[in-house]
Motif scaffolding. Structure first.
Motif, mmCIF file in Angstrom:
data_model
loop_
_atom_site.group_PDB
_atom_site.id
_atom_site.type_symbol
_atom_site.label_atom_id
_atom_site.label_comp_id
_atom_site.label_asym_id
_atom_site.label_seq_id
_atom_site.Cartn_x
_atom_site.Cartn_y
_atom_site.Cartn_z
ATOM 1 N N UNK A 243 0.846 -1.195 0.000
ATOM 2 C CA UNK A 243 0.000 0.000 0.000
ATOM 3 C C UNK A 243 0.885 1.251 0.000
ATOM 4 N N UNK A 244 0.456 2.347 -0.634
ATOM 5 C CA UNK A 244 1.291 3.556 -0.693
ATOM 6 C C UNK A 244 1.537 4.142 0.688
ATOM 7 N N UNK A 245 2.708 4.698 0.853
ATOM 8 C CA UNK A 245 3.028 5.365 2.105
ATOM 9 C C UNK A 245 2.591 6.822 2.049
ATOM 10 N N UNK A 246 3.064 7.624 2.988
ATOM 11 C CA UNK A 246 2.653 9.025 3.038
ATOM 12 C C UNK A 246 3.104 9.813 1.815
ATOM 13 N N UNK A 247 4.181 9.373 1.194
ATOM 14 C CA UNK A 247 4.700 10.057 0.013
ATOM 15 C C UNK A 247 4.130 9.493 -1.278
ATOM 16 N N UNK A 248 3.230 8.533 -1.171
ATOM 17 C CA UNK A 248 2.643 7.939 -2.356
ATOM 18 C C UNK A 248 3.503 6.871 -2.998
ATOM 19 N N UNK A 249 4.583 6.454 -2.351
ATOM 20 C CA UNK A 249 5.473 5.426 -2.882
ATOM 21 C C UNK A 249 5.057 4.054 -2.372
ATOM 22 N N UNK A 250 5.363 3.037 -3.169
ATOM 23 C CA UNK A 250 5.020 1.665 -2.815
ATOM 24 C C UNK A 250 6.280 0.813 -2.851
ATOM 25 N N UNK A 251 6.196 -0.323 -2.206
ATOM 26 C CA UNK A 251 7.284 -1.298 -2.248
ATOM 27 C C UNK A 251 6.875 -2.420 -3.184
ATOM 28 N N UNK A 252 7.652 -2.600 -4.244
ATOM 29 C CA UNK A 252 7.407 -3.675 -5.200
ATOM 30 C C UNK A 252 8.196 -4.913 -4.774
ATOM 31 N N UNK A 253 7.530 -6.057 -4.871
ATOM 32 C CA UNK A 253 8.157 -7.282 -4.404
ATOM 33 C C UNK A 253 7.973 -8.383 -5.433
#
Length: 1176
Positions: free
Chosen positions: A494-504
């Motif tokens: 899910x996106x963090x506060x900065x709108x970034x996600x972790x791809x796995x």
């Protein structure tokens, strides 16, 4: 060399998942041994022993709310064979009657477009087995002919009807559960609707209701599964369910907080739900500690002891126990249906307690195993199966609190639950599916048709439809298979506060479950050498799958990708040929002679071929491959990958007729593109031509080619369905569109084989369909199962009856056998193989019993009736075995013991009280007195006291009745009448004239409609026989039988019951099966044989005659000798003909020879046919 065959077959099937809230009450366990439950609009049928899915029925257009198996309470023959018949009802008011074995609907019934509240088959009469009673909202009960769909009658009531229950002892009594209370109907008949509105009773608090006190006396043994929902609160006035107790007459469970299922046997199973989904077994015990002023001795009080409980399941907001059912045949197993689609089958097991267990300080009374098995007492060393059924696990005297007979061997047992079956459902949608790589000549020896369902990565074996392995990796969005034993899965956090996600990205090894974490990917090539990872706002990345290393990241100005597909062609074969030629040349340089050359060539080539896959990694062979992708403008890019280099080969401008490209599929020389407007563009790369086809459907979400060389079929998925296309002809093959006829929405598609597609839908199901994509049920006998299933109902009628005859009786063999190949059975080999498969599927314990020479004929009949789930046979042979064995005991005791000891012996091992008036008179009287005693202690109102008084007067307990009459308070309006009645009861036996007056008054009261009062007066002057005749004259046959059992001597009681038998055999009633049981209880074994023969029950009649002759049950005199011999020969002759029709010539010859002159013609016919076969 023998050709290698592929040991798998993928048939059309449906995999089911989580259930809908409407499916909560849609479950039933049939006498056939199968469990049916609703899953959305589907009906799933599973085997209760192996927990395998045998059938999925799909024809309903709405959620299924009720399922009900047809009862097997009839005699089976060629005209009325064993069959799997099921009724299912949905929320739209449609009822479908299924032939489950064939998977076809026999009849469809529709009255209103509202949810069916309840359905039940009528089982109480012999004329028709096709009658189905249903509740149609809001307040209608309708009787249907389930064979033709004809409505026989319809009746409405004032309140909304929720459910109903039939009295198992009196089929004319029907109880309705309504929104306002309970309605009792006493004149139910299949021929006409009930005449009046019925008697209405309101439900109150269970702690203050007299009905609650009455119910407390009824329960003996409880299956308990408790359920409470956090979000649902039920008041005391809300009744969820009601059910008659099949173990005792006039007892009903009214459930206000839990669900109840009552079963028949040595006790009663009450089934409820708990927060943990916990099966709990309680056994009833009697505590003699209640003292009253009316009783010098203490009165028995009921308590319940916890005997066993199963492991609890984890309950969450989305995972809750939905419903449960208990095995109606053996009553020692129960199935729990969970909302997530799981079916858990728990079986009750017994074990003999050791000394340490006995000395435990639990405080509960011990339980003992019965001394008999299958109706016949057996020794400790004799073969028996204590876990066959509940009545073979716990003795009746242990439950009822009675003392064991002297000299009997007491074996204390303890009970425990074992989880013997588990069927897992699919994960809850949304999910994606991906079929493993297709079958090829290279992987034929290790191929398994595995389907990956993407949520927590479970894998399903499509040959059996069972869960193969479940892996919890991450919140998976999709997978791609890298081989038959490994796959890549990708996920995004899910996106963090900065709108970034972790791809796995994880590479998973399926056999071990080991995985390694990487990045995120979208697609990879057919050779599975390179991996293309597509990001939303980042350039494309290329990875080497073999080494899990990043080869290249494209520049920032690389076009945004909307769709990507790898080419199936590559130059790997040419590289292999060059490497092989080089190695061969090097080998030739070291060889001297031609002979050595040929040997080395063959050895080198074979070694190289075996090590191809390993050498590719060790030598780092990198094939040149291609892929295409499209950008936001629809422009097509063709790129070539070789090693670390990526070359831009060609760019094709966008097609003006196409919108934004969403997916690409590439196979051979055909490239297919789909866009957001529903257009398909077919490119012939070899001919350099393209053709656009507007499908006029929504967004093309996915397109995929079918596996197989030269197979150019393609499936396209849209928002509203799917289509199969032939890309050679550019023609649509089949189409499926969500709507009126298709109630589900497609979530994902794939190819299972070259001619079958897989559809994942929003109802949580996965369907494997033919290319036509027409949902259809399959035949159960065509399915490939991982474990053999005992279900003779799947055989053709003749074969099923032949198997039953083979199991029951083998008098033509010197030794019992389970090998049908040695029997002269003239069926084709396929039928014989199916019969042998059924025999092989029996458990080792059952086989051991059947092969035991000391296992008697009566025990075999009872065992086979349980194996077949034959309700009619089970009840008949249970009663027959009991009274035939009692007869033999009486004959043996008459020569060694005084006659006074016989009644006490009957009380020591009586027939189960669930058979009510069929029990011995002394035991029946004892039970009725105990019941009244407990009701008397529990009485709280005047009405309850008055009913106890009336019951005591009928039972002849005048002193206690007088004391209750004198308790009436002076301010009660019935005080004067009760006082006079007490005086009358005290003085009735004083003189003969007073009795004449009382008889005259009683007769006048009966003539003027006061039947109960007149019968009571007749019982006061010991005219119970006259009272029984009056009751029978006015149609109260059950009350007359009850009164005869508790008040008359054996001869007078037999006269009353014989008149009842004549009534049951009349064409208006047509309950000859019940009449047979009454005759058995009277010891009229010759009449039973006559009735069986007249009903054309030839197999049962012959086996019964055999048993009677063994036990000496036929009293042969000079007058009856001729009739008895004539009947026996006629029975044997007809049974020989039935065996001949089934194909058992050896048995037919044996019984024809026993029939004497009656079977002479048949014997000659059989011997002549045998000679003809020998000559041929």
């Amino acid at each position: 060399m023998l050709p290698y065959t592929v040991n798998f077959k993928v048939s059309a099937r449906t995999l089911t998942g989580a259930l809908n809230a409407h499916n909560k009450a849609a479950v039933d366990w049939g006498w056939q041994g199968l469990i049916a439950y609703g899953c959305h609009s589907l009906v799933v049928v599973i085997d209760s022993i192996t927990a395998q899915t045998l059938q999925v029925l799909e024809k309903h257009k709405a959620d299924v709310v009720k399922v009900k198996w047809a009862r097997e309470n009839y005699h089976h023959n060629i005209g009325s064979p064993y069959c799997l018949r099921l009724a299912s009802a949905d929320v739209n008011g449609k009822i479908i009657v299924w032939d489950v074995a064939a998977g076809v609907a026999q009849c469809e019934i529709q009255e209103h477009a509202k949810p069916i509240q309840d359905v039940q088959w009528l089982w109480n009469q012999d004329a028709s087995r096709d009658l189905l009673l249903a509740i149609h909202p809001p307040n209608y009960i309708v009787l249907w002919n389930a064979d033709t769909g004809t409505k026989l009658w319809k009746k409405s009531y004032a309140d909304n009807i929720l459910s109903f229950s039939f009295d198992p002892f009196d089929p004319s009594h029907l109880t309705l559960l309504t929104s306002e209370g309970i309605v009792f109907i006493s004149d139910f008949s299949p021929s006409k609707p009930p005449s009046g509105p019925g008697k209405k009773v309101y439900i109150s608090s269970p702690h203050s209701s007299p009905a609650h006190n009455k119910l407390a006396t009824a329960t003996e043994l409880l299956w308990v599964l408790l359920l409470f929902s956090v979000a649902e609160f039920i008041t005391l006035n809300d009744c969820l369910q009601l059910a008659y107790l099949p173990s005792k007459r006039n007892h009903m469970l009214v459930n206000q907080t839990v669900g109840v299922i009552a079963n028949r046997s040595t006790g009663v199973r009450d089934t409820c739900f708990h927060v943990d989904g916990l099966f709990v077994l309680f056994c009833r015990t009697w505590n003699r500690w209640l003292y009253t002023t009316l009783h010098p001795d203490p009165v028995q009080e009921l308590t319940y002891d916890l005997r066993s409980q199963c492991d609890a399941i984890r309950v969450t907001k989305t995972v809750r126990p939905f419903s449960m059912v208990c095995c109606p045949v053996n009553e020692n197993a129960a199935a729990l249906v969970v909302s997530d689609g799981r079916v858990m089958i728990w079986e009750l097991k017994s074990a003999v307690c050791n000394r340490n267990m006995r000395n435990s300080s639990s405080g509960v009374s011990p339980l003992y195993s019965p001394v008999s098995f299958c109706g016949i007492p057996v020794g400790v060393l004799q073969n028996k199966l204590p876990d066959l059924s509940l009545d073979n696990m716990i003795g009746q005297s242990a439950i009822a609190g009675e003392e064991h007979p002297r000299g009997s061997i007491l074996r204390e047992v303890h009970l425990k639950f074992l989880l013997t079956g588990l069927l897992s459902g699919l994960p809850a949608p949304q999910f994606a599916i991906r079929m493993c790589p297709p079958l090829t000549t290279k992987n034929i020896k290790m191929y398994q048709p595995l389907l990956a369902v993407v949520t927590v990565c479970p894998g399903y074996h499509l040959t059996s439809g069972l869960l193969h392995k479940e892996l919890s990796i991450h919140s998976c969005k999709g997978i791609e298979w890298t081989s038959l034993t490994s796959f890549l899965s990708f996920a995004t956090s899910t996106p963090n506060n900065m709108g970034l996600v972790r791809n796995e990205l994880q590479l998973v090894d399926l056999p071990t479950g080991f995985f390694a974490k990487r990045g995120l990917f979208s697609n990879f090539l057919y050779f599975r050498q390179y991996l293309a990872v597509v990001f939303k706002d980042k350039p494309l990345e290329l990875w080497d799958v073999r080494t899990c290393t990043l080869l290249r990241e494209m520049s920032k100005n690389f076009p945004a990708i909307t769709a990507l597909e790898w080419s199936p062609s590559h130059n790997l074969k040419s590289l292999r040929k060059k490497q092989l030629a080089t190695r061969e040349a090097m080998a030739r340089q070291t060889v001297v002679s031609d002979t050595e050359l040929s040997i080395v060539e063959s050895s080198v080539i074979s070694l190289l071929q075996e090590a191809e896959s390993k050498s590719e990694l060790s030598q780092n062979i990198s094939a040149r491959e291609h892929f295409v992708f499209t950008d936001n403008d629809g422009q097509v890019y063709h790129l070539t990958v070789e090693g670390n280099s990526v070359k831009d080969s060609a760019r094709i401008p966008p097609d003006g007729s196409m919108g934004s490209i969403t997916c690409i599929a590439w196979k051979g020389d055909t490239l297919v593109l789909g866009d957001m407007d529903g257009n398909l563009n077919f490119w012939d790369l070899k001919g350099r031509v393209s053709r656009g086809i507007p499908t006029h459907r929504s967004w093309v979400r996915k397109i995929r080619f079918a596996p197989g060389k030269g197979n150019q079929k393609l499936i396209a998925m849209y928002n509203d369905g799917a289509e199969v296309w032939d890309t050679k002809e550019v023609q649509m093959v089949s189409s499926l569109r969500s709507g009126r006829n298709v109630t589900f929405r497609i979530l994902d598609v794939d190819w299972c084989t070259s001619d079958k597609v897989i559809l994942a839908s929003d109802d949580g199901c996965i369907r494997v369909l033919e290319m036509s994509m027409k949902s259809a049920c399959f035949r159960m006998d065509e399915q490939e199962l991982t474990e053999p299933v005992w279900c003779p109902y799947l055989l053709v009628p003749r074969a099923s009856l032949a198997l039953k005859a083979f199991l029951l009786h083998q008098p033509w063999n010197g030794q019992y056998s389970l090998d049908i190949s040695h029997v002269d059975y003239p069926e084709n080999e396929e039928i014989k193989n199916l019969l042998q498969e059924q025999l092989n599927s029996l458990s080792n314990e059952i086989k051991k019993l059947l092969l035991d020479p000391e296992f008697t004929l009566l025990q075999r009949c009872l065992l086979v009736s349980r194996l077949y789930g034959d309700e009619s046979e089970l009840h008949f042979w249970t009663v027959a075995a009991h009274y035939l064995h009692s007869l033999s005991q009486e004959k043996s005791a008459s020569t060694t013991a005084p006659k006074e000891a016989a009644p006490q012996d009957k009380l020591s091992n009586p027939l189960d009280i669930c058979y009510d008036v069929l029990c011995e008179n002394a035991y029946f009287q004892k039970f009725q007195l105990e019941r009244v005693n407990l009701q008397e202690v529990k009485r709280s109102t005047y009405d309850h006291t008055r009913k106890c008084t009336d019951q005591l007067l009928l039972l002849g307990q005048t002193d206690r009745a007088v004391q209750l009459l004198l308790e009436t308070s002076a301010d009660n309006q019935h005080y004067y009448c009760d006082s006079l009645k007490a005086c009358l009861v005290t003085t009735v036996t004083s003189s003969g004239p007073s009795q004449s007056t009382i008889k005259l008054v009683a007769t006048n009261m009966i003539a003027n409609g006061k039947l109960a009062e007149g019968v009571q007066l007749l019982c006061l002057i010991d005219k119970a026989a006259d009272a029984c005749r009056y009751l029978q004259t006015y149609g109260e046959w059950n009350r007359a039988a009850w009164l005869a059992k508790v008040r008359l001597n054996p001869e007078e009681c037999a006269d009353v019951l014989k008149r009842w038998v004549d009534h049951l055999c009349s064409p208006q009633v047509n309950q000859k099966s019940k009449a047979l049981l009454v005759l058995l209880s009277l010891g009229c074994f010759f009449s039973v044989a006559e009735t069986l023969h007249s009903m054309r029950y030839f197999d049962r009649a012959a086996l019964f005659v055999e048993a009677c002759l063994k036990y000496g049950a036929f009293e042969v005199t000079e007058d009856t000798d001729i009739l008895c011999k004539k009947l026996i020969t006629a029975v044997y002759a007809d049974y020989a003909r039935s065996l001949k029709n089934l194909g058992f010539k050896q048995g037919a010859v044996l019984f024809a020879s026993k029939a004497g002159a009656a079977g002479k013609d048949l014997l000659n016919e059989l011997e002549s046919s045998k000679e003809e076969r020998i000559e041929e």
